[in-house]
Design a protein around this motif. Structure first.
Motif, mmCIF file in Angstrom:
data_model
loop_
_atom_site.group_PDB
_atom_site.id
_atom_site.type_symbol
_atom_site.label_atom_id
_atom_site.label_comp_id
_atom_site.label_asym_id
_atom_site.label_seq_id
_atom_site.Cartn_x
_atom_site.Cartn_y
_atom_site.Cartn_z
ATOM 1 N N ALA A 4 44.404 48.215 42.038
ATOM 2 C CA ALA A 4 43.799 47.826 40.785
ATOM 3 C C ALA A 4 44.546 46.743 40.212
ATOM 4 N N SER A 7 43.606 43.713 42.173
ATOM 5 C CA SER A 7 42.244 43.320 42.020
ATOM 6 C C SER A 7 42.158 42.455 40.623
ATOM 7 N N THR A 8 43.073 43.182 39.496
ATOM 8 C CA THR A 8 42.992 42.230 38.181
ATOM 9 C C THR A 8 43.648 40.913 38.604
ATOM 10 N N THR A 64 35.616 42.198 42.271
ATOM 11 C CA THR A 64 36.771 43.017 41.604
ATOM 12 C C THR A 64 36.397 43.558 40.245
ATOM 13 N N GLN A 68 37.500 47.101 38.980
ATOM 14 C CA GLN A 68 38.268 47.442 37.704
ATOM 15 C C GLN A 68 37.455 48.183 36.648
ATOM 16 N N LYS A 71 37.889 51.497 37.998
ATOM 17 C CA LYS A 71 39.314 52.358 38.038
ATOM 18 C C LYS A 71 39.225 52.474 36.452
ATOM 19 N N SER A 72 38.835 51.849 35.434
ATOM 20 C CA SER A 72 39.029 51.992 34.059
ATOM 21 C C SER A 72 38.225 53.492 33.797
#
Ligand code: HEM
Length: 144
Positions: A4, A7-8, A64, A68, A71-72
């Motif tokens: 993550a 990716s960020t 990406t 994200q 993931k969030s």
């Protein structure tokens, strides 16, 4: 670094390059090229080099970005996260659409290129809104 975090990092780096070049096109490239005698040739030389970068940037940002988001959501988000994310997504897609229209050749989008300063200015204003919303999303507490 976690997936993550990588990716960020990729997302933010690509976002700054894409956003920065829209501002540069608006304030420097477009006025300079329009004033040149052989403007069509210069415009095509820039367009053919920049189009692949724009396309790669768009794929990376969308890829990406959704990673994200996933993931969030896994960590748990407030309902208002979804609303703000929806606004950000619409604005981001509009920015990418304008950026792509600028490097496109299709006659269907020529009306955007003909009024490039106006559309690039709008894209830059939307970039500011997208970054403000993105910072807010990043600082929203996880959970719920
Ligand atoms: C012009 C296009 C875009 C710009 C300028 C942009 C900018 C940014 C920035 C600066 C951040 C980092 C915020 C921070 O950590 O401080 C971010 C995060 C994020 N972006 Fe983008 N972005 C763009 C497009 C997209 C797209 C197309 C998507 C979805 C497909 C997306 C989804 C996200 C998500 C989910 C985050 C994480 C928010 C969080 O931490 O909860 N972005 N974006």
């Amino acid at each position: 670094m976690s997936g993550a975090e990588v990716s960020t990092l990729v997302h933010v780096i690509v976002a700054f390059f894409i956003a920065g070049t829209l501002f540069f096109q608006w304030r420097a490239i477009h006025p300079a090229v329009s004033a040149a005698a052989d403007s069509d040739q210069i415009r095509e030389a820039i367009r053919s080099r920049w189009a692949p970068m724009m396309h790669i940037g768009m794929v990376l940002l969308i890829g990406t970005g959704f990673y994200q988001l996933w993931k969030s959501i896994e960590e748990g988000v407030d309902p208002s996260y979804h609303m703000l994310f929806g606004i950000k997504l619409i604005l981001a897609l509009a920015i990418l659409f304008i950026g792509n229209a600028m490097v496109g050749k299709s006659a269907a989008l020529a009306w955007i290129r003909e009024k490039a300063p106006m559309w690039l200015a709008l894209a830059c204003a939307m970039v500011i809104a997208v970054i403000v919303i993105s910072r807010h999303l990043a600082q929203m507490p996880a959970g719920v």
